[in-house]
Design a protein around this motif. Structure first.
Motif, PDB file in Angstrom:
ATOM      1  N   MET A   1       0.818  -1.202   0.000  1.00 40.14           N
ATOM      2  CA  MET A   1       0.000   0.000   0.000  1.00 40.14           C
ATOM      3  C   MET A   1       0.859   1.263   0.000  1.00 40.14           C
ATOM      4  SD  MET A   1      -3.131  -1.416  -0.079  1.00 40.14           S
ATOM      5  CE  MET A   1      -3.828   0.088  -0.551  1.00 40.14           C
ATOM      6  N   ALA A   2       2.054   1.183   0.549  1.00 42.20           N
ATOM      7  CA  ALA A   2       2.929   2.355   0.580  1.00 42.20           C
ATOM      8  C   ALA A   2       3.285   2.805  -0.835  1.00 42.20           C
ATOM      9  CB  ALA A   2       4.190   2.060   1.388  1.00 42.20           C
ATOM     10  N   CYS A   3       3.501   1.839  -1.715  1.00 42.63           N
ATOM     11  CA  CYS A   3       3.802   2.156  -3.109  1.00 42.63           C
ATOM     12  C   CYS A   3       2.602   2.839  -3.766  1.00 42.63           C
ATOM     13  CB  CYS A   3       4.185   0.876  -3.846  1.00 42.63           C
ATOM     14  SG  CYS A   3       4.749   1.146  -5.523  1.00 42.63           S
ATOM     15  N   THR A   4       1.419   2.324  -3.507  1.00 45.58           N
ATOM     16  CA  THR A   4       0.195   2.908  -4.056  1.00 45.58           C
ATOM     17  C   THR A   4       0.039   4.356  -3.625  1.00 45.58           C
ATOM     18  OG1 THR A   4      -0.914   0.766  -4.128  1.00 45.58           O
ATOM     19  CG2 THR A   4      -2.329   2.711  -4.092  1.00 45.58           C
ATOM     20  N   VAL A   5       0.241   4.621  -2.341  1.00 43.56           N
ATOM     21  CA  VAL A   5       0.091   5.989  -1.829  1.00 43.56           C
ATOM     22  C   VAL A   5       1.077   6.926  -2.517  1.00 43.56           C
ATOM     23  CG1 VAL A   5       0.335   7.458   0.208  1.00 43.56           C
ATOM     24  CG2 VAL A   5      -0.903   5.292   0.371  1.00 43.56           C
ATOM     25  N   ALA A   6       2.313   6.510  -2.652  1.00 44.11           N
ATOM     26  CA  ALA A   6       3.329   7.365  -3.284  1.00 44.11           C
ATOM     27  C   ALA A   6       2.984   7.648  -4.744  1.00 44.11           C
ATOM     28  CB  ALA A   6       4.700   6.703  -3.172  1.00 44.11           C
ATOM     29  N   ILE A   7       2.581   6.617  -5.455  1.00 49.34           N
ATOM     30  CA  ILE A   7       2.219   6.786  -6.864  1.00 49.34           C
ATOM     31  C   ILE A   7       1.026   7.727  -6.993  1.00 49.34           C
ATOM     32  CG2 ILE A   7       1.226   5.598  -8.872  1.00 49.34           C
ATOM     33  CD1 ILE A   7       2.975   3.153  -8.001  1.00 49.34           C
ATOM     34  N   GLU A   8       0.007   7.495  -6.191  1.00 46.05           N
ATOM     35  CA  GLU A   8      -1.189   8.325  -6.269  1.00 46.05           C
ATOM     36  C   GLU A   8      -0.892   9.780  -5.930  1.00 46.05           C
ATOM     37  OE1 GLU A   8      -3.216   6.978  -7.930  1.00 46.05           O
ATOM     38  OE2 GLU A   8      -3.603   4.935  -7.327  1.00 46.05           O
ATOM     39  N   GLU A   9      -0.011  10.016  -4.972  1.00 43.62           N
ATOM     40  CA  GLU A   9       0.347  11.402  -4.643  1.00 43.62           C
ATOM     41  C   GLU A   9       1.000  12.087  -5.833  1.00 43.62           C
ATOM     42  OE1 GLU A   9       2.644  11.142  -1.023  1.00 43.62           O
ATOM     43  OE2 GLU A   9       0.830  11.128   0.210  1.00 43.62           O
ATOM     44  N   ALA A  10       1.879  11.390  -6.536  1.00 41.95           N
ATOM     45  CA  ALA A  10       2.528  11.970  -7.715  1.00 41.95           C
ATOM     46  C   ALA A  10       1.514  12.227  -8.823  1.00 41.95           C
ATOM     47  CB  ALA A  10       3.644  11.046  -8.205  1.00 41.95           C
ATOM     48  N   ILE A  11       0.591  11.298  -9.010  1.00 39.99           N
ATOM     49  CA  ILE A  11      -0.415  11.444 -10.066  1.00 39.99           C
ATOM     50  C   ILE A  11      -1.390  12.577  -9.742  1.00 39.99           C
ATOM     51  CG2 ILE A  11      -2.349  10.297 -11.223  1.00 39.99           C
ATOM     52  CD1 ILE A  11      -0.707   7.689 -10.991  1.00 39.99           C
ATOM     53  N   VAL A  12      -1.798  12.677  -8.478  1.00 41.41           N
ATOM     54  CA  VAL A  12      -2.699  13.760  -8.074  1.00 41.41           C
ATOM     55  C   VAL A  12      -2.019  15.111  -8.314  1.00 41.41           C
ATOM     56  CG1 VAL A  12      -3.778  14.873  -6.071  1.00 41.41           C
ATOM     57  CG2 VAL A  12      -4.083  12.420  -6.448  1.00 41.41           C
ATOM     58  N   SER A  57       2.985   3.369   7.790  1.00 41.49           N
ATOM     59  CA  SER A  57       3.581   2.748   8.970  1.00 41.49           C
ATOM     60  C   SER A  57       4.776   1.853   8.645  1.00 41.49           C
ATOM     61  CB  SER A  57       2.520   1.923   9.720  1.00 41.49           C
ATOM     62  OG  SER A  57       2.079   0.850   8.912  1.00 41.49           O
ATOM     63  N   ILE A  58       5.113   1.714   7.363  1.00 41.90           N
ATOM     64  CA  ILE A  58       6.246   0.847   7.033  1.00 41.90           C
ATOM     65  C   ILE A  58       7.549   1.534   7.437  1.00 41.90           C
ATOM     66  CG2 ILE A  58       4.994  -0.189   5.103  1.00 41.90           C
ATOM     67  CD1 ILE A  58       7.060   1.291   3.266  1.00 41.90           C
ATOM     68  N   PRO A  59       8.587   0.747   7.735  1.00 44.82           N
ATOM     69  CA  PRO A  59       9.882   1.345   8.057  1.00 44.82           C
ATOM     70  C   PRO A  59      10.392   2.197   6.892  1.00 44.82           C
ATOM     71  CG  PRO A  59       9.862  -0.997   8.569  1.00 44.82           C
ATOM     72  CD  PRO A  59       8.594  -0.704   7.812  1.00 44.82           C
ATOM     73  N   ALA A  60      10.963   3.318   7.204  1.00 48.66           N
ATOM     74  CA  ALA A  60      11.553   4.232   6.214  1.00 48.66           C
ATOM     75  C   ALA A  60      10.538   4.673   5.159  1.00 48.66           C
ATOM     76  CB  ALA A  60      12.781   3.604   5.570  1.00 48.66           C
ATOM     77  N   TYR A  61       9.305   4.886   5.587  1.00 44.71           N
ATOM     78  CA  TYR A  61       8.245   5.264   4.647  1.00 44.71           C
ATOM     79  C   TYR A  61       8.608   6.504   3.837  1.00 44.71           C
ATOM     80  CZ  TYR A  61       3.968   7.193   2.748  1.00 44.71           C
ATOM     81  OH  TYR A  61       3.045   7.736   1.890  1.00 44.71           O
ATOM     82  N   GLN A  62       9.099   7.537   4.489  1.00 46.12           N
ATOM     83  CA  GLN A  62       9.386   8.790   3.775  1.00 46.12           C
ATOM     84  C   GLN A  62      10.418   8.583   2.671  1.00 46.12           C
ATOM     85  OE1 GLN A  62       7.779  11.690   3.826  1.00 46.12           O
ATOM     86  NE2 GLN A  62       6.370  10.768   5.280  1.00 46.12           N
ATOM     87  N   ALA A  63      11.491   7.854   2.970  1.00 47.19           N
ATOM     88  CA  ALA A  63      12.520   7.605   1.958  1.00 47.19           C
ATOM     89  C   ALA A  63      11.955   6.766   0.815  1.00 47.19           C
ATOM     90  CB  ALA A  63      13.724   6.909   2.588  1.00 47.19           C
ATOM     91  N   PHE A  64      11.223   5.719   1.171  1.00 51.11           N
ATOM     92  CA  PHE A  64      10.598   4.862   0.171  1.00 51.11           C
ATOM     93  C   PHE A  64       9.651   5.671  -0.712  1.00 51.11           C
ATOM     94  CE2 PHE A  64       7.003   2.168  -1.083  1.00 51.11           C
ATOM     95  CZ  PHE A  64       7.661   1.169  -1.783  1.00 51.11           C
ATOM     96  N   SER A  65       8.805   6.475  -0.089  1.00 43.19           N
ATOM     97  CA  SER A  65       7.829   7.279  -0.803  1.00 43.19           C
ATOM     98  C   SER A  65       8.509   8.250  -1.771  1.00 43.19           C
ATOM     99  CB  SER A  65       6.958   8.043   0.198  1.00 43.19           C
ATOM    100  OG  SER A  65       6.036   8.867  -0.471  1.00 43.19           O
ATOM    101  N   GLN A  66       9.567   8.900  -1.315  1.00 44.47           N
ATOM    102  CA  GLN A  66      10.274   9.857  -2.172  1.00 44.47           C
ATOM    103  C   GLN A  66      10.886   9.178  -3.388  1.00 44.47           C
ATOM    104  OE1 GLN A  66      10.075  13.185  -1.949  1.00 44.47           O
ATOM    105  NE2 GLN A  66       8.696  12.775  -0.239  1.00 44.47           N
ATOM    106  N   CYS A  67      11.433   7.982  -3.210  1.00 36.98           N
ATOM    107  CA  CYS A  67      12.002   7.239  -4.342  1.00 36.98           C
ATOM    108  C   CYS A  67      10.933   6.878  -5.360  1.00 36.98           C
ATOM    109  CB  CYS A  67      12.695   5.970  -3.847  1.00 36.98           C
ATOM    110  SG  CYS A  67      14.231   6.266  -2.962  1.00 36.98           S
TER     111      CYS A  67
END
Length: 82
Positions: A1-12, A57-67
């Motif tokens: 789900m963390a990947c989905t959130v990051a992708i959707e934020e970029a698309i929005v 809630s995943i570890p290192a969410y911010q870094a993962f999300s930014q990538c």
């Protein structure tokens, strides 16, 4: 789900930029603006679902999300030029 959130934020963000450009230049008609807004709203729903399922809630969410966002934004940038 963390990947989905990051992708959707970029698309929005991309959809919001498109809407802003169309509104600023006066190019878009109501049908186009409504279509983009509807797609954007659906992406927001997907993002919210991901957040509600613990995406942040995943570890290192911010870094993962930014990538992930960087990859998405790069793909969007390339698609605008091809």
């Amino acid at each position: 789900m963390a990947c989905t959130v990051a992708i959707e934020e970029a698309i929005v963000e991309h959809y919001n930029n498109q809407l802003r450009e169309l509104l600023t230049t006066g190019i878009g008609d109501d049908t186009l603006l409504e279509a983009i807004s509807k797609c954007r709203d659906e992406e927001v729903e997907h993002k919210d679902i991901g957040i509600n399922h613990g995406a942040e809630s995943i570890p290192a969410y911010q870094a993962f999300s930014q990538c992930i966002k960087l990859g998405c934004k790069t793909a969007i940038w390339l698609s605008e030029r091809v």
